[in-house]
Design a protein around this motif. Structure first.
Motif, PDB file in Angstrom:
ATOM      1  N   ALA A  24       0.709  -1.272  -0.098  1.00  0.00           N
ATOM      2  CA  ALA A  24       0.133  -0.040   0.066  1.00  0.00           C
ATOM      3  C   ALA A  24       0.878   1.409   0.039  1.00  0.00           C
ATOM      4  N   ASP A  25       1.832   1.117   0.644  1.00  0.00           N
ATOM      5  CA  ASP A  25       2.920   2.230   0.691  1.00  0.00           C
ATOM      6  C   ASP A  25       3.471   2.566  -0.750  1.00  0.00           C
ATOM      7  N   LEU A  26       3.757   1.753  -1.551  1.00  0.00           N
ATOM      8  CA  LEU A  26       4.082   1.815  -2.997  1.00  0.00           C
ATOM      9  C   LEU A  26       3.130   2.338  -3.651  1.00  0.00           C
ATOM     10  N   VAL A  27       1.784   1.938  -3.535  1.00  0.00           N
ATOM     11  CA  VAL A  27       0.701   2.458  -4.192  1.00  0.00           C
ATOM     12  C   VAL A  27       0.376   3.776  -3.998  1.00  0.00           C
ATOM     13  N   VAL A  28       0.528   4.099  -2.762  1.00  0.00           N
ATOM     14  CA  VAL A  28       0.322   5.506  -2.271  1.00  0.00           C
ATOM     15  C   VAL A  28       1.599   6.479  -3.115  1.00  0.00           C
ATOM     16  N   LEU A  29       2.429   5.867  -2.898  1.00  0.00           N
ATOM     17  CA  LEU A  29       3.488   6.612  -3.729  1.00  0.00           C
ATOM     18  C   LEU A  29       3.448   6.605  -5.208  1.00  0.00           C
ATOM     19  N   ALA A  30       3.032   5.715  -5.939  1.00  0.00           N
ATOM     20  CA  ALA A  30       2.660   5.646  -7.289  1.00  0.00           C
ATOM     21  C   ALA A  30       1.612   6.850  -7.324  1.00  0.00           C
ATOM     22  N   PHE A  31       0.505   7.059  -6.729  1.00  0.00           N
ATOM     23  CA  PHE A  31      -0.725   7.818  -6.898  1.00  0.00           C
ATOM     24  C   PHE A  31       0.065   9.203  -6.773  1.00  0.00           C
ATOM     25  N   LEU A  32       0.911   9.438  -5.848  1.00  0.00           N
ATOM     26  CA  LEU A  32       1.471  10.793  -5.543  1.00  0.00           C
ATOM     27  C   LEU A  32       2.439  11.276  -6.671  1.00  0.00           C
ATOM     28  N   VAL A  33       3.090  10.436  -7.133  1.00  0.00           N
ATOM     29  CA  VAL A  33       4.026  10.829  -8.466  1.00  0.00           C
ATOM     30  C   VAL A  33       3.334  11.077  -9.591  1.00  0.00           C
ATOM     31  N   THR A  34       2.308  10.041  -9.889  1.00  0.00           N
ATOM     32  CA  THR A  34       1.627  10.508 -10.985  1.00  0.00           C
ATOM     33  C   THR A  34       0.639  11.946 -10.936  1.00  0.00           C
ATOM     34  N   GLY A  35       0.203  12.194  -9.476  1.00  0.00           N
ATOM     35  CA  GLY A  35      -0.491  13.559  -9.368  1.00  0.00           C
ATOM     36  C   GLY A  35       0.359  14.814  -9.211  1.00  0.00           C
ATOM     37  N   SER A  36       1.443  14.756  -8.932  1.00  0.00           N
ATOM     38  CA  SER A  36       2.338  15.905  -8.649  1.00  0.00           C
ATOM     39  C   SER A  36       3.761  15.822  -9.589  1.00  0.00           C
TER      40      SER A  36
END
Length: 116
Positions: A95-107
């Motif tokens: 889940a940490d890596l999924v959250v990181l992926a969403f943050l990277v694609t968003g910002s």
């Protein structure tokens, strides 16, 4: 009647020779308790993976997520008695890596922004 006591102090010449075999200093792998040192270490890894995965959801998920995944995997391979906690640590690490992926694609950057 006279009582005398004889006290003999050991010198280097009187000491018995060292027995062959493993050294008296116990390492992490040779130390055992009632459950075995290896099982106790695996339980610690399971708890640590859970804590790192949980904290990784808030901060430094790029480091704590993979660390939680690795620790949970090692704990499961060593057959920990805390399998549920190890699976939670594994899930939270992912889940940490999924959250990181969403943050990277968003910002477009690897950073947290609480200001909005």
């Amino acid at each position: 009647m006279t009582l005398t006591a004889s006290v003999h102090c050991r010198t280097a010449d009187d000491r018995p020779a060292a027995e062959p075999g493993p050294s008296p200093v116990a390492t992490a792998e040779t130390r055992t308790d009632s459950r075995g040192g290896r099982a106790r270490d695996a339980d610690g890894l399971a708890v640590a993976s859970f804590v790192l995965g949980l904290v990784g959801l808030l901060v430094m998920n790029i480091l704590l997520g993979p660390a939680a995944i690795v620790m949970a995997t090692i704990a499961l391979v060593r057959s920990t008695s805390r399998r549920g906690r190890a699976y939670l640590g594994l899930a939270l690490g992912i889940a940490d890596l999924v959250v990181l992926a969403f943050l990277v694609t968003g910002s477009g950057t690897i950073s947290w922004n609480f200001a909005g």
